[in-house]
Design an enzyme around this catalytic site. Structure first.
Site, PDB file in Angstrom:
ATOM      1  N   SER A  71       5.052  -6.882  -1.346  1.00 35.46           N
ATOM      2  CA  SER A  71       4.671  -6.947   0.063  1.00 35.46           C
ATOM      3  C   SER A  71       5.173  -8.240   0.705  1.00 35.46           C
ATOM      4  O   SER A  71       5.028  -9.321   0.124  1.00 35.46           O
ATOM      5  CB  SER A  71       3.143  -6.893   0.152  1.00 35.46           C
ATOM      6  OG  SER A  71       2.721  -7.100   1.487  1.00 35.46           O
TER       7      SER A  71
ATOM      8  N   ASN B 245      -5.567  -9.716  -7.201  1.00 41.84           N
ATOM      9  CA  ASN B 245      -5.718 -10.318  -5.880  1.00 41.84           C
ATOM     10  C   ASN B 245      -7.043 -11.043  -5.703  1.00 41.84           C
ATOM     11  O   ASN B 245      -7.174 -11.866  -4.809  1.00 41.84           O
ATOM     12  CB  ASN B 245      -5.550  -9.254  -4.794  1.00 41.84           C
ATOM     13  CG  ASN B 245      -6.387  -8.028  -5.057  1.00 41.84           C
ATOM     14  OD1 ASN B 245      -6.191  -7.339  -6.062  1.00 41.84           O
ATOM     15  ND2 ASN B 245      -7.333  -7.763  -4.195  1.00 41.84           N
TER      16      ASN B 245
ATOM     17  N   CYS C 139     -18.285  -7.649   2.969  1.00 43.59           N
ATOM     18  CA  CYS C 139     -19.516  -7.935   3.705  1.00 43.59           C
ATOM     19  C   CYS C 139     -19.958  -6.755   4.553  1.00 43.59           C
ATOM     20  O   CYS C 139     -21.144  -6.464   4.663  1.00 43.59           O
ATOM     21  CB  CYS C 139     -19.320  -9.156   4.595  1.00 43.59           C
ATOM     22  SG  CYS C 139     -19.108 -10.651   3.623  1.00 43.59           S
TER      23      CYS C 139
ATOM     24  N   HIS D 290       4.069  -9.935   3.393  1.00 40.85           N
ATOM     25  CA  HIS D 290       3.138 -10.942   3.923  1.00 40.85           C
ATOM     26  C   HIS D 290       2.375 -11.681   2.826  1.00 40.85           C
ATOM     27  O   HIS D 290       1.589 -12.582   3.111  1.00 40.85           O
ATOM     28  CB  HIS D 290       2.178 -10.318   4.946  1.00 40.85           C
ATOM     29  CG  HIS D 290       1.106  -9.444   4.382  1.00 40.85           C
ATOM     30  ND1 HIS D 290      -0.178  -9.906   4.183  1.00 40.85           N
ATOM     31  CD2 HIS D 290       1.107  -8.155   3.987  1.00 40.85           C
ATOM     32  CE1 HIS D 290      -0.911  -8.905   3.697  1.00 40.85           C
ATOM     33  NE2 HIS D 290      -0.161  -7.840   3.571  1.00 40.85           N
TER      34      HIS D 290
ATOM     35  N   THR E 164       0.847  -1.198   0.000  1.00 34.03           N
ATOM     36  CA  THR E 164       0.000   0.000   0.000  1.00 34.03           C
ATOM     37  C   THR E 164       0.879   1.244   0.000  1.00 34.03           C
ATOM     38  O   THR E 164       0.689   2.164  -0.817  1.00 34.03           O
ATOM     39  CB  THR E 164      -0.920   0.012   1.242  1.00 34.03           C
ATOM     40  OG1 THR E 164      -1.740  -1.163   1.215  1.00 34.03           O
ATOM     41  CG2 THR E 164      -1.801   1.249   1.266  1.00 34.03           C
TER      42      THR E 164
END
Ligand SMILES: *Cc1c(COP(=O)(O)O)cnc(C)c1O
Length: 380
Positions: free
Chosen positions: A202, A154, A326, A204, A72
């Site tokens: 990134s 992604n 959601c 992770h 990001t």
């Protein structure tokens, strides 16, 4: 225990990576900028090794690497940094171009820049998730400053034709930024060969720690820092270097490269079996161009079931992602870009296989999907 099939959201940290990081948390606490005494020099050397590993993975020299807190931040630095540098030197090119299916970490800084005087073109993608090179050729004009296209999506795993895009950018004098957070450590990527000027990654997403990443920049490319401070990273990103996280990123990149091919083949075979068995359930559609997709990715939409109920069932046994945020109830912008409506997006399931995924995990996923479909599908 839940079967974790959400490796696009994050990957578990490799135990070898954790071990490589450990002494830098507990034994050597020196700040690599201190430079006056031995532990500080050792910390600096450890950072240099990590920098070298990250650079080598992308086929560039280590002076290309700017460590950040993640993809990001790398995206923000790339996009806002290029725009600000262009303003400062009075560059007449101002237009920014990107895709509707990009990550929010690209779309949001792009929208911010649009509000601050940089005209923005957001290109649609085809229904298979890929960019049409013809459409891109039309969009890149003499006013275009930068194009941002991700390597691998992604949500659906679709790979974009980076080499064609890079060649076109070079020909048109357009800077090419690539958000490669889902691709580094998973598919081969040579930055210079692909014509990429700026690349985000990134930790992770490749079995490294959360909270670290990098922007790789073609050396010399004008970039304005977005975080000012102690002059770290060549003045492009101020802030004390998080030595343990950087060491972890280096170890993770090296580890991901070491087993990449074997992992891709193994997970590709498991993913193909998963798809075959889900397809056999009937009324299950696959999202994204299947020939140009990450080997460990599968996105499917189940017809004739309510998405909320589907995911309520699945989450008893599976950690997987849905096609909607959601909390907001809004369908994913990526699935919308493919042409899926709200209902279809809600009944979409993203499977992300990973290093620890076994054939038994695939069996669990198939059984869970089979049960859910049998229970929820409204007979016609
Ligand atoms: C995960 C991800 C990001 C955000 O990365 P962080 O390191 O979590 O900030 C950006 N882009 C893509 C494509 C991603 O998958």
């Amino acid at each position: 225990m839940l079967t974790y099939l959400d490796h696009h959201a994050s990957t578990p940290c490799d135990p070898a990576v954790l071990a490589a990081m450990a002494p830098w948390w507990t034994q050597n606490a020196a700040n690599p900028s201190s430079r006056l005494y031995r532990p500080a020099l050792e910390a600096g050397a450890a950072v240099d090794i990590a920098r070298q590993r990250v650079a080598e993975a992308l086929g560039v020299d280590s002076d290309a690497v700017i460590f950040t807190s993640g993809a990001t931040e790398a995206n923000n630095l790339a996009l806002r940094g290029v725009a600000e540098a262009a303003l400062e030197r009075g560059e007449p090119r101002r237009r920014l171009v990107t895709l509707a299916s990009e990550h929010r970490a690209v779309l949001e800084p792009m929208a911010w820049l649009e509000r601050h005087g940089f005209p923005l073109t957001v290109l649609p993608v085809e229904s298979d998730g890929r960019l049409d090179p013809e459409r891109l050729a039309q969009a890149l004009g003499p006013d275009t400053l930068l194009l941002s296209v991700m390597a691998a999506n992604n949500e659906i795993g679709v790979l974009q034709p980076l080499a064609d895009i890079g060649a076109l950018c070079r020909q048109r004098g357009v800077l090419f930024h690539c958000d490669a957070a889902q691709a580094v450590g998973h598919i081969p990527l040579a930055m210079a060969d692909l014509g990429i000027d700026l690349l985000s990654l990134s930790g992770h997403k490749l079995y490294g720690p959360k909270g670290v990443g990098a922007l790789l920049r073609r050396p010399g490319l004008p970039l304005a820092p977005q975080q000012l401070g102690g002059g770290q990273e060549g003045g492009l990103r101020g802030g004390t270097l998080p030595v343990p996280l950087i060491v972890g990123l280096g170890a993770a990149v090296a580890g991901a490269l070491a087993d990449r091919q074997e992992r891709a083949e193994r997970l590709g075979a498991l993913r193909d079996r998963l798809w075959k068995e889900l397809e056999a359930l009937g009324g299950v559609r696959r999202n994204g161009q299947p020939l140009h997709t990450l080997p460990h990715s599968l996105s499917v939409t189940v017809e004739g079931v309510d998405g909320t109920r589907l995911h309520r069932q699945l989450r008893r046994v599976l950690a997987v992602s849905s096609g909607s945020a959601c909390s907001q109830g809004s369908p994913s912008h990526v699935l919308a870009a493919l042409g899926l409506d709200r209902r279809a997006a809600g009944a979409t399931v993203r499977f992300g296989l990973g290093r620890g995924t076994t054939a038994a995990d695939v069996d669990v996923a198939v059984a869970a999907m089979g049960d859910a479909v049998a229970e929820l599908r409204v007979p016609l």
